[in-house]
Enzyme design. Sequence first.
Site, mmCIF file in Angstrom:
data_model
loop_
_atom_site.group_PDB
_atom_site.id
_atom_site.type_symbol
_atom_site.label_atom_id
_atom_site.label_comp_id
_atom_site.label_asym_id
_atom_site.label_seq_id
_atom_site.Cartn_x
_atom_site.Cartn_y
_atom_site.Cartn_z
ATOM 1 N N CYS A 2 0.790 -1.135 0.078
ATOM 2 C CA CYS A 2 -0.032 0.046 0.128
ATOM 3 C C CYS A 2 0.717 1.106 -0.018
ATOM 4 O O CYS A 2 2.066 1.252 0.781
ATOM 5 C CB CYS A 2 -0.983 0.032 1.155
ATOM 6 N N ARG A 27 3.900 -0.447 -4.756
ATOM 7 C CA ARG A 27 3.485 -0.789 -3.405
ATOM 8 C C ARG A 27 2.226 -1.561 -3.294
ATOM 9 O O ARG A 27 1.812 -2.220 -2.396
ATOM 10 C CB ARG A 27 3.450 0.359 -2.550
ATOM 11 N N ASN A 100 -1.303 2.565 5.425
ATOM 12 C CA ASN A 100 -0.472 1.627 5.255
ATOM 13 C C ASN A 100 -0.005 0.616 6.331
ATOM 14 O O ASN A 100 0.566 1.244 7.399
ATOM 15 C CB ASN A 100 0.685 2.223 4.230
ATOM 16 N N GLY A 101 -0.258 -0.642 6.424
ATOM 17 C CA GLY A 101 -0.099 -1.534 7.416
ATOM 18 C C GLY A 101 -1.067 -2.310 7.814
ATOM 19 O O GLY A 101 -2.113 -2.525 6.927
ATOM 20 N N GLU A 481 17.403 -17.572 -8.518
ATOM 21 C CA GLU A 481 16.765 -16.537 -9.049
ATOM 22 C C GLU A 481 16.231 -16.333 -10.156
ATOM 23 O O GLU A 481 15.292 -15.657 -10.662
ATOM 24 C CB GLU A 481 18.214 -15.325 -8.777
ATOM 25 N N LYS A 485 12.259 -15.268 -11.080
ATOM 26 C CA LYS A 485 11.987 -13.990 -12.196
ATOM 27 C C LYS A 485 10.898 -14.316 -13.208
ATOM 28 O O LYS A 485 10.093 -14.040 -13.319
ATOM 29 C CB LYS A 485 13.267 -13.605 -12.912
ATOM 30 N N GLU A 488 7.512 -14.916 -11.181
ATOM 31 C CA GLU A 488 7.001 -13.715 -10.934
ATOM 32 C C GLU A 488 6.331 -13.140 -11.847
ATOM 33 O O GLU A 488 5.259 -12.582 -11.822
ATOM 34 C CB GLU A 488 8.094 -12.762 -10.357
ATOM 35 N N HIS A 504 17.578 -36.816 -7.557
ATOM 36 C CA HIS A 504 16.815 -37.110 -6.390
ATOM 37 C C HIS A 504 15.241 -36.677 -6.279
ATOM 38 O O HIS A 504 14.576 -36.786 -5.254
ATOM 39 C CB HIS A 504 17.468 -36.447 -5.127
ATOM 40 N N LYS A 603 6.106 -4.475 -4.170
ATOM 41 C CA LYS A 603 7.260 -4.609 -4.097
ATOM 42 C C LYS A 603 7.840 -4.788 -2.760
ATOM 43 O O LYS A 603 8.812 -5.204 -2.285
ATOM 44 C CB LYS A 603 7.981 -3.086 -4.608
HETATM 45 O O1 M6R Z 1 12.818 -5.155 -0.293
HETATM 46 P P1 M6R Z 1 13.421 -6.544 -0.018
HETATM 47 O O2 M6R Z 1 14.681 -6.970 -0.763
HETATM 48 O O3 M6R Z 1 13.509 -7.012 1.363
HETATM 49 O O4 M6R Z 1 12.047 -7.465 -0.624
HETATM 50 C C1 M6R Z 1 12.333 -8.800 -0.495
HETATM 51 C C2 M6R Z 1 11.468 -9.600 -1.564
HETATM 52 O O5 M6R Z 1 10.047 -9.202 -1.220
HETATM 53 C C3 M6R Z 1 11.740 -9.400 -2.879
HETATM 54 O O6 M6R Z 1 13.110 -9.614 -3.125
HETATM 55 C C4 M6R Z 1 10.675 -10.238 -3.886
HETATM 56 O O7 M6R Z 1 10.948 -11.675 -3.851
HETATM 57 C C5 M6R Z 1 10.976 -9.543 -5.341
HETATM 58 N N1 M6R Z 1 9.601 -9.668 -5.746
HETATM 59 C C6 M6R Z 1 11.804 -10.267 -6.067
HETATM 60 O O8 M6R Z 1 11.970 -10.096 -7.434
#
Ligand code: M6R
Length: 608
Positions: A2, A27, A100-101, A481, A485, A488, A504, A603
């Site tokens: 948020c 956000r 926000n929260g 990673e 990607k 996501e 395994h 994010k």
């Molecule tokens: O702001 P942060 O680095 O603590 O965030 C951690 C994860 O939420 C963040 O890396 C998330 O996995 C991303 N969407 C990865 O692309």
Amino acid sequence: MCGIIGYVGERNVVDVLLDGMRRMEYRGYDSAGMALLSGDRFDVIREVGKVAELEKLVHDRGLTGCLGIGHTRWATHGGVTVENAHPHSDESGRFVLVHNGIIENFLDLKEELENRGDHFSSQTDTEVIVHCLARLYDGDMVHALVELQKKLSGSFALVILRKDDPDGFFCVRRGSPLVLGLGDGENFCASDVPPLLPYTREVVYLDEGDIGEVTRKGVRLWDDKGCSKEPTLQEVDWDVSMADKEGYSHFMLKEINEQGAVVRNTLKGRLAEGRVDLSEELQWSQELVASWRNLHIVACGTSYYASLVAERALSKWTDLDVRVDIASEYRYRTVRTDEKTLAVFVSQSGETADTIAAQRLARGLGAHCLAVTNVRGSTLSREVHDTLLLKAGPEIGVAATKTFMGQMTALYLLALYLGRLRGGISAAEEIRLAEELSRLPYKVETVIARENSLQGLAERYVSCRDFLYLGRGYSFPVALEGALKLKEISYLHAEGYAAGEMKHGPIALLDDKVPVITVIPRDSLYEKTLSNILEAKARRSPIIAIGTDGDSLLETYADHVVTVPWTDEEFTPFLSVVPLQLFAYHVAKLRRCDIDRPRNLAKSVTVE
Ligand code: M6R
């Protein structure tokens, strides 16, 4: 999660709020809303969907004004409906606020209020806050906000309009970020810095419990006990162009392209006479450094994978006992953390709830805490003993790319620095490795320039539904990673696996419809990984290999080979991750996914 914003000044508040909400849409983007105060009339507009949906409504109604608040939502309490979208108001319509929260005791509070006759029109915890505020208010806003903080458990940042206060708005933060932007005859407040950048770089970060009053003329602050305090002014070193697409079709692509510069900037000023020097930022005594036995690194998501890469370098270059944990796990099991521990918390945003909570735990147990973050003034960086900044500039794409690169760079600097301070590495070796680190920006840029081949591969495999990513040693976290990607941003199933573990279990998944993307640089584990490629090939999986320039052997084993320049084994992740980012980007683009704002994600994950 948020984003909230407030504005008072001469500009059309609608434009400022919409622009600001767009700039922090990463956000959350389930729904959006705003409230304007003109005279003693509130106009409240809310809509489901992205900010663009709200914008249509606002323009249809032809609203303008000079004072208002806005919100872009990532739903927690209550579904994605107009009723649950912010802003929310109390029953009398005296207060309107955005939040926000998360309020953890909202059900108890709601029951208490309902017993006193209050009615609610949403399922949100936020509506409970504004009802509480209305009941606490006795003509003194600061006092009401001190009392409100005592009533609420959980995390919150609030921006509040009061019907009988046409001069400005109040705000308060506890557990969720809030920053004030100071202009000339106008002032702002927002969850993050990017919405402020078109107007000002003078900011005030609110401390835990701070209450702010923002008017055209200026800002006033009080602490959580209601005692007045002086705002601490800071200048942000980001500029507005950094938060714009600058001709790229997506922020993610822009950010991938910035990665050479990110390594360069993160190294800048931290190498002296060929050696790593972090002494200005990390004022550690010899005694303190010598007292450490353990090094814990704690993070989530992509930051966790960057930490796994660094774990290997830290174990090699220092004598510390290094372990890496996911923040949400670190908190809930027995970990031997004490004064002999250097605990490093890696977070792009510095606002990830689990990482912050893990830091509080480690600090409480006596660890020396260091934040590796991209956001100066973030909650994490304000709570730790020391901070090492990434210098990556704002990352707007929800999928992290350039900050993964920045995190690896910062953590490698830390590894070399600790190796030097603790005598784990010779001066000559440190200089040689630092030299290669300095060459990486050019090599990263070379890989980015090969984007076309990744676009071709994406076209070839876009119709597949499952992907397996493999890697060993330094390449294992890269495989994780790469898979993250793809999941996501393209919503395809992708699993990252340690190459040696494939036999395994995951090997059962393989057939000619499941491509295996293998990260296989010319390193000490090359032959082992080659065997794993053969195992996958025998199950008819198409093989895509991310290898090293000049490796002609790979051509005979893999269906497609993408190569990157040679570098030392320790640095291979800096190069091999780039083709995986580009592959995910092009697959998502072909699938017409919302690359910068993937579904269900936000994010900064500010809930546990
Ligand atoms: O702001 P942060 O680095 O603590 O965030 C951690 C994860 O939420 C963040 O890396 C998330 O996995 C991303 N969407 C990865 O692309």
